[in-house]
Scaffold this active site. Structure first.
Site: not given
Ligand code: SAM
Length: 205
Positions: A118, A138
């Site tokens: 992101s 998170h």
């Molecule tokens: C809790 S999951 C998202 C769940 C999703 N929104 C759903 O409805 O099931 C968190 C996601 O954030 C991604 N993620 C974590 N840090 C990130 C970053 N800095 N940039 C992009 N994606 C990130 C992870 O790869 C993971 O797939």
């Protein structure tokens, strides 16, 4: 078919149907003004609910994820799922699952996948947004970085949504709750009633 909870149940993810329907309604409203964006696509569950709302206005949802998983998705982590682990690459790779979800849901002309961190995606971002849904990393550092980087693109009258808000540390990590409180303290948002663990903040005009 799409509002059949059974369709959503077979998508791997971390959102219940009640939360998902709230995302759909908010995206349907917000995307009348501008595109919507989420951080954290995983296998596409939230993207489909948000995308269905955007589709009604012929708008788009930008869905950002590097698809390598968050800390808790790594081998040994509390939410590790071996079926999203690519043995050849020796890493989590949720992108094939995400893509399959988009194709099955018929939203390929609505959801725009952005496959990178992101913080990379925001570097040259210029587009105002009607809604930002934060559901990426998170840790406090990650959640705070997403909040500061992306919230500034939300138009007045648009929404900042934050997933996994737990006031009680026994129920879950505190980073989403901390950024929710910081957003409120900024004076720019009005808190609307939460839907389960989704904090809903209206950017005050
Ligand atoms: C809790 S999951 C998202 C769940 C999703 N929104 C759903 O409805 O099931 C968190 C996601 O954030 C991604 N993620 C974590 N840090 C990130 C970053 N800095 N940039 C992009 N994606 C990130 C992870 O790869 C993971 O797939």
């Amino acid at each position: 078919m799409l509002f059949d909870p059974a369709f959503f149940r077979q998508i791997k993810g971390f959102l219940n149907h009640h939360e998902g329907v709230a995302l759909y309604r908010l995206a349907r409203k917000a995307s009348r003004k501008a595109p919507c964006l989420e951080i954290g696509s995983y296998c596409g569950k939230s993207a489909v609910y948000l995308g269905l709302g955007c589709q009604e206005n012929n708008a788009v949802l930008f869905s950002i994820d590097h698809h390598g998983g968050s800390e808790e998705h790594q081998p040994g982590g509390a939410y590790f799922d071996p079926s999203v682990y690519n043995r050849e690459l020796q890493q989590v790779d949720t992108f094939p699952h995400f893509r399959q979800t988009i194709l099955k849901s018929g939203l390929k002309n609505t959801i725009v996948p952005i496959v990178c961190s992101s913080q990379v995606a925001v570097r040259q971002w210029k587009t105002p947004l009607g809604l930002v849904f934060i559901d990426g990393g998170h840790s406090y550092e990650s959640a705070f970085a997403d909040y500061t980087a992306w919230s500034k693109f939300i138009l007045p009258g648009g929404y900042l949504l934050i997933h996994d808000i737990y006031q009680d540390p026994q129920q879950g990590g505190q980073a989403p709750f901390q950024i929710y409180q910081q957003a409120l303290a900024s004076g720019r948002y009005k808190a609307l009633p939460m839907i389960e663990s989704i904090g809903i903040l209206l950017h005050q005009p």
